[in-house]
Enzyme design. Structure first.
Site, short mmCIF file in Angstrom:
data_model
loop_
_atom_site.label_atom_id
_atom_site.label_comp_id
_atom_site.label_asym_id
_atom_site.label_seq_id
_atom_site.Cartn_x
_atom_site.Cartn_y
_atom_site.Cartn_z
CG ASP A 189 -1.89 1.20 1.08
OD1 ASP A 189 -2.68 0.82 0.25
OD2 ASP A 189 -1.95 2.13 1.90
CG ASP A 219 -20.82 12.65 36.39
OD1 ASP A 219 -20.00 13.23 37.13
OD2 ASP A 219 -20.25 12.33 35.48
#
Ligand SMILES: Cc1cn([C@@H]2O[C@H](COP(=O)(O)OP(=O)(O)OP(=O)(O)O)[C@@H](O)[C@H]2O)c(=O)[nH]c1=O
Length: 546
Positions: free
Chosen positions: A88, A501
Site C-alpha cells: 500500500d 455523575d
C-alpha cells in the site's frame, strides 16, 4: 536468477501479488519474479486517526490486502498460495495521509497541498507465507524470521495458517512551485486519478518533482530493494559472526545481491537453510570468497542501531502538544476557517499577537500537518477543519483546552507523584477538583466539553465493541454528558441506560442533549460525594440497589 538469488528463492513457489496496481506488477516482473495477480478486495478504509504514524497505516493496509486474498483463495480452492504479497502506497504531508483522489477537485486539493513542499511517500509491504505441506513437510523446519505471527487456520482441517512479515519504506519527494494552470493541465491529463497523492512520478508527474531522496521505485509503488533485503532476512538469517564483522561503510548497492550464496541455485525452500546456516557446507565455501561484510549488511546486519524515530518523537512530543494547545487557545483554526487562507502577518493582526512568533507557530503547525501553506497563505488542513475548529460537529477543541489548562499541570508533577506517592490527579479529577467543580460552573462546563468531545469520537466504538443485546439495562458511572448512554440506547433498542455523575454535572448535562427517541430510555442520576473514593463507593451502592 544470477542477479538476485533471493528472488530465485520464490521460484518454485506459488506466489500471488494481491494488487491491481500495474506499476507493482511491472516492478516485480522486471525483477524476474513469477507470480499470479489477484487484486485484493480489502477496502482501504482503516481508521487513519487510530494509527500513530502514517506508515503504520500503510503497513496494516498492506497486510489486510494480502490476508484478504490468502483467505479468499484458501476458501475457494481449499489451498492458499505459498506466498501472498500485499502493498500500500500513501503520500504523507506531516500527519496527513493522502491516498488516491476521488475526483478532479480532490486531486487539485492534494496537488495544491504538495505544491512547493517536501512530502513523504510510504509504501507498506506485507509478505504472507501461507502454511501448507510444501513448507512444513517431513524433516524440514520452517526457519523464517518473521516480524509478526497471525494465526489463522490449518489447511488439513479446512483452516489456514499464515505468517506475516511486514515492513515499510519512506522516500522524500519535493515538488517545485507549480502554477494553477500547470496543476489543472496535469489533472486534466487523467494521470492523477489512480495514484496516491494524485501524481505519478514515473510519467508526466515526474515534471512536478524537484528532487527525490530515497528509493524511486518506492514512490512508484513497490520498494524492490527493501523487499529483496527482507527476503534475504527471511531466507538467509545472518550468522552471529557476520553481525560482528559488519562495518559501517559496507552497505552495498542493490547489485551486490549476487554476493549471496545459494547452494540450491534457485532453490525455493526456506527449510533448506535449517541445515548448516544459509545453505550448508558448500555455500559456506563460496561465501568465504565473498566479502562477508557486504553479505551481512545485505541481510540487515548493519552494526549501527536503527534510527530511534519513535523515541525521538516521544522526547519532543510535549512540544507538539503545547503548539497544538496554544493554537487552539488562540482560536487560530477558527480564524482560518472563517477567513483563511491568510498570510502570517494577517493572522497576527487578527489574533493581536507578535508577528514573528505567530509566523513561527504557523510554520510548526504546518509541519505537524495541522495547517497547510500555499502561496495564498496558511489554511486549515482537513484534520484541523474536522477536529480543531471550535464549532465543528467533531471538534476536539474542548479537549485541547482542558488538557492545556488542567492535565498539563498534573503531568508536570508526575516526578513528585512517583517519588512521594501523592495522588497528583486529585487536582484534575479528585476531591479538590470536585470541590472546585461544584463552585465553578464554567470549570464544570469546560470539563464536560472536554469529555463530550472525546466521547463523541469513542462512544460508538465502545458501544459496539461487545454484543450487549441480551442486556435490558446498563449504567455508565461518571457518564458525564451521556454520550455513551445515547450511543448504547441507539445501538440496543430495548436497553435502559442510567448515567451516574455529580449533581453539578448532571444538572448541566441537559445542554448537551440532542433529543431523539432513544433519550426516553436514558436517565441521569446525581450522586453527591466529597471524595473520589466515596463517590465511586456511592455509585457502586446505587448500582447494587438497582
Ligand atoms: C506516488 C505514486 C503512486 N503511484 C501509484 O499509486 C497507487 C497507490 O495506491 P494503492 O492503494 O497502494 O494501490 P492500488 O493501485 O489501489 O492497488 P492495490 O494494491 O490493488 O490496492 C499505486 O498503484 C502506485 O503504483 C504511482 O503510480 N506513482 C507515484 O508516483
Amino acid at each position: 536468477m544470477v542477479l538476485c538469488p533471493v528472488i530465485g528463492k520464490l521460484q518454485h513457489k506459488r506466489v500471488v501479488l494481491a494488487s491491481a496496481s500495474p506499476r507493482r506488477q511491472e516492478i516485480l516482473s522486471n525483477a524476474g519474479l513469477r507470480f499470479e495477480v489477484v487484486p485484493s478486495r480489502f477496502k482501504e478504509k482503516l481508521h487513519k486517526a487510530s494509527f500513530a504514524t502514517p506508515y503504520a497505516y500503510a503497513v496494516e493496509t498492506a497486510k489486510q490486502k494480502a490476508l484478504e486474498v490468502a483467505g479468499r483463495m484458501h476458501q475457494k480452492d481449499l489451498r492458499a498460495p505459498d506466498v501472498v504479497i500485499g502493498a500500500d502506497t500513501i503520500v504523507a504531508v506531516g500527519a496527513m495521509i493522502l491516498e488516491k483522489p476521488v475526483d478532479k477537485q480532490d486531486a487539485y486539493r492534494m496537488l495544491s497541498r504538495l505544491n512547493g513542499k517536501e512530502h513523504s511517500v510510504f509504501t507498506g509491504v506485507a509478505i504472507v507465507h501461507c502454511c501448507s505441506k510444501d513448507i512444513s513437510g517431513p524433516g524440514r523446519t520452517l526457519r523464517l524470521t518473521l516480524s509478526s505471527w497471525a494465526p489463522r487456520a490449518h489447511p488439513t482441517d479446512g483452516r489456514l495458517d499464515t505468517e506475516v512479515s511486514e515492513f515499510y519504506e519512506e522516500t522524500t519527494v519535493k515538488f517545485s512551485e507549480l502554477s494553477e494552470e500547470l496543476l489543472w493541465e496535469y489533472i486534466n491529463s487523467g494521470e492523477p486519478m489512480d495514484k496516491a497523492g494524485g501524481y505519478g512520478i514515473q510519467a508526466l508527474g515526474g515534471m512536478l518533482v524537484e528532487y527525490v531522496h530515497g528509493d524511486f521505485l518506492n514512490v512508484v509503488g513497490f520498494p524492490l530493494n527493501h523487499f529483496c533485503k527482507e527476503l534475504a532476512r527471511l531466507y538467509y538469517p545472518p550468522r552471529p559472526e557476520d553481525l560482528r564483522r559488519v562495518r559501517h561503510d559496507s552497505i552495498p548497492a542493490v547489485d551486490t545481491f549476487e554476493n549471496l550464496s545459494d547452494s540450491e541455485a534457485g532453490g525455493s525452500d526456506p527449510g533448506q537453510s535449517a541445515k548448516g546456516g544459509r545453505g550448508g557446507e558448500q555455500a559456506d565455501g563460496d561465501r568465504s570468497q565473498a566479502p562477508r561484510a557486504l553479505d551481512a549488511a545485505l541481510n540487515g546486519a548493519d552494526s549501527r542501531p536503527p534510527f530511534p524515530t519513535g523515541l525521538l518523537e516521544l522526547m519532543d512530543g510535549f512540544k507538539a502538544s503545547k503548539v497544538l494547545f496554544t493554537a487552539c487557545k488562540l482560536r487560530l483554526f477558527d480564524v482560518l476557517k472563517d477567513q483563511g487562507p491568510l498570510q502570517a502577518a494577517d493572522v497576527a493582526r487578527k489574533l493581536s499577537t507578535c508577528a514573528g512568533r505567530t509566523e513561527q507557530l504557523l510554520g510548526v503547525c504546518a509541519a505537524l500537518g495541522l495547517l497547510e501553506k500555499t502561496r495564498r497563505g496558511y489554511g486549515n488542513t482537513e484534520v484541523a477543519t474536522l477536529h480543531l475548529v471550535s464549532d465543528g460537529e467533531h471538534s476536539l477543541q474542548g479537549l485541547a483546552e482542558y488538557n492545556d489548562a488542567h492535565v498539563w499541570g498534573v503531568f508536570t508533577r508526575l516526578g513528585l507523584a512517583v517519588r512521594e506517592g501523592a495522588d497528583q490527579t486529585r487536582g484534575v479529577l479528585g476531591a479538590m477538583e470536585e470541590e472546585r467543580l461544584s463552585q465553578n460552573r464554567e470549570l464544570t462546563l469546560q470539563f464536560m466539553r472536554a469529555k463530550h468531545s472525546l466521547s463523541k469520537l469513542t462512544a460508538h466504538h465502545v458501544a459496539t465493541a461487545f454484543d450487549l443485546s441480551r442486556f435490558a439495562s446498563a449504567c455508565d458511572l461518571g457518564g458525564c454528558t451521556g454520550i455513551l448512554a445515547r450511543e448504547l440506547a441507539q445501538e440496543y433498542p430495548r436497553l435502559q441506560v442510567t448515567v451516574f455523575d455529580l449533581p453539578e454535572v448532571t444538572e448541566l448535562s441537559g445542554g448537551f442533549q440532542r433529543g431523539g427517541r432513544q433519550t426516553e430510555r436514558i436517565r441521569f442520576v446525581p450522586v453527591r460525594t466529597q471524595r473520589v473514593g466515596h463517590y465511586l463507593q456511592a455509585k457502586q451502592s446505587v448500582l447494587r440497589r438497582n
